[in-house]
Design a protein around this motif. Structure first.
Motif, PDB file in Angstrom:
ATOM      1  N   THR A  80       0.816  -1.223   0.000  1.00 20.63           N
ATOM      2  CA  THR A  80       0.000   0.000   0.000  1.00 20.63           C
ATOM      3  C   THR A  80       0.848   1.272   0.000  1.00 20.63           C
ATOM      4  O   THR A  80       0.306   2.364  -0.139  1.00 20.63           O
ATOM      5  N   TYR A  84      -2.032   3.768  -4.981  1.00 25.79           N
ATOM      6  CA  TYR A  84      -2.731   4.333  -6.137  1.00 25.79           C
ATOM      7  C   TYR A  84      -2.154   3.816  -7.463  1.00 25.79           C
ATOM      8  O   TYR A  84      -2.885   3.699  -8.455  1.00 25.79           O
ATOM      9  N   ALA A 109      -2.606   1.492   5.120  1.00 32.78           N
ATOM     10  CA  ALA A 109      -2.881   2.383   3.984  1.00 32.78           C
ATOM     11  C   ALA A 109      -3.345   3.768   4.426  1.00 32.78           C
ATOM     12  O   ALA A 109      -2.889   4.789   3.910  1.00 32.78           O
ATOM     13  N   ASN A 110      -4.250   3.812   5.408  1.00 30.59           N
ATOM     14  CA  ASN A 110      -4.800   5.122   5.795  1.00 30.59           C
ATOM     15  C   ASN A 110      -3.782   6.000   6.526  1.00 30.59           C
ATOM     16  O   ASN A 110      -3.833   7.227   6.416  1.00 30.59           O
ATOM     17  N   TRP A 113      -1.178   7.182   3.730  1.00 31.79           N
ATOM     18  CA  TRP A 113      -1.723   8.213   2.832  1.00 31.79           C
ATOM     19  C   TRP A 113      -2.422   9.341   3.575  1.00 31.79           C
ATOM     20  O   TRP A 113      -2.904  10.294   2.953  1.00 31.79           O
ATOM     21  N   LYS A 115      -5.254   9.600   4.916  1.00 32.99           N
ATOM     22  CA  LYS A 115      -6.667   9.786   4.569  1.00 32.99           C
ATOM     23  C   LYS A 115      -7.335   8.416   4.529  1.00 32.99           C
ATOM     24  O   LYS A 115      -6.648   7.384   4.560  1.00 32.99           O
ATOM     25  N   ASP A 116      -8.668   8.417   4.416  1.00 32.80           N
ATOM     26  CA  ASP A 116      -9.375   7.149   4.284  1.00 32.80           C
ATOM     27  C   ASP A 116      -9.287   6.680   2.827  1.00 32.80           C
ATOM     28  O   ASP A 116      -9.874   7.293   1.935  1.00 32.80           O
ATOM     29  N   THR A 117      -8.551   5.623   2.608  1.00 33.11           N
ATOM     30  CA  THR A 117      -8.332   5.101   1.253  1.00 33.11           C
ATOM     31  C   THR A 117      -9.333   4.001   0.887  1.00 33.11           C
ATOM     32  O   THR A 117      -9.345   3.520  -0.251  1.00 33.11           O
ATOM     33  N   THR A 118     -10.133   3.572   1.869  1.00 29.93           N
ATOM     34  CA  THR A 118     -10.817   2.282   1.722  1.00 29.93           C
ATOM     35  C   THR A 118     -11.866   2.248   0.596  1.00 29.93           C
ATOM     36  O   THR A 118     -12.032   1.213  -0.043  1.00 29.93           O
ATOM     37  N   ASP A 120     -11.705   3.395  -2.269  1.00 29.51           N
ATOM     38  CA  ASP A 120     -11.070   3.156  -3.573  1.00 29.51           C
ATOM     39  C   ASP A 120     -10.679   1.691  -3.799  1.00 29.51           C
ATOM     40  O   ASP A 120     -10.245   1.330  -4.895  1.00 29.51           O
TER      41      ASP A 120
END
Ligand code: SF4
Length: 205
Positions: A80, A84, A109-110, A113, A115-118, A120
């Protein structure tokens, strides 16, 4: 050190994708400390440079993947870190192959990054396999030595709670021989509360 690096490598009837050597953890048990590769793979999983999205897609084009069961993002690093890029690769894979896509992750991942990536993950990743490692946050941190510190365990569980809304399957894993039966029961309880599968896996998987 083996000379050439590998992007795709077969293991357990699946095709694995090695996209990065970066990781926010420094696990005491990390295979990278003592090995160049795994599963008898001829080439090193240490990357002299991270492959671009196009290079990964080219690697798929050059290989017949029809006999493999799953495509798995898992290599010598935390996938992760390139989430992207992986999503871009998944978009290509979903258009061109009818194979389930799994990511083996530490669940960061969060935090990586910020932020909340989930959301995606939806329509890209089918199975998320997260290393639970230990039911206790302090002992967990001693094992994984996360750069995010003591909040890591809770953040990993929060990621699981969110990502399960967007993928068909989430599995939390621990390694056999590392936990007591009592600790494994506590892991099972965590998984039951989160309504995800618990799997005790062999060390090298
Ligand atoms: S999360 Fe995985 S790659 Fe990262 S240090 Fe731990 S075992 Fe190694």
């Amino acid at each position: 050190m083996k000379k050439d690096f590998t992007i795709l490598y077969p293991a357990h009837e699946n095709i694995y994708v090695n996209v990065t050597n970066r990781c926010p953890f420094n696990c005491t048990f990390c295979l990278r400390q003592s090995m160049d590769s795994v599963y008898g793979n001829e080439k090193s999983l240490w990357l002299t440079k991270e492959p671009s999205v196009e290079e990964v897609i080219d690697a798929f084009k050059q290989r017949d993947i029809s006999s493999y069961k799953e495509i798995v993002f898992c290599g010598f690093g935390e996938p992760t870190e390139r989430l992207y890029d992986i999503f871009e690769i998944c978009d290509y894979l979903k258009q061109n192959y009818d194979k389930p896509i799994r990511i083996n992750t530490n669940g960061m991942a969060n935090l990586i990054w910020n932020k909340d990536t989930t959301k995606d993950f939806k329509n890209r990743i089918d199975i998320v396999s997260v290393s639970l490692n230990h039911p206790d946050k302090n002992k967990y941190q001693k094992l994984v030595r996360s750069k995010f510190g003591i909040k890591t365990h809770e953040a990993m569980l929060e990621f699981v709670k969110e990502v399960k809304k967007y993928v068909s399957k989430v599995v939390l894993t621990t390694v056999d021989t590392t936990l007591s039966k009592e600790e494994e029961k506590l892991c099972q309880k965590i998984c039951d509360e989160l309504q995800v599968e618990y799997r005790i896996r062999p060390y090298e998987e």
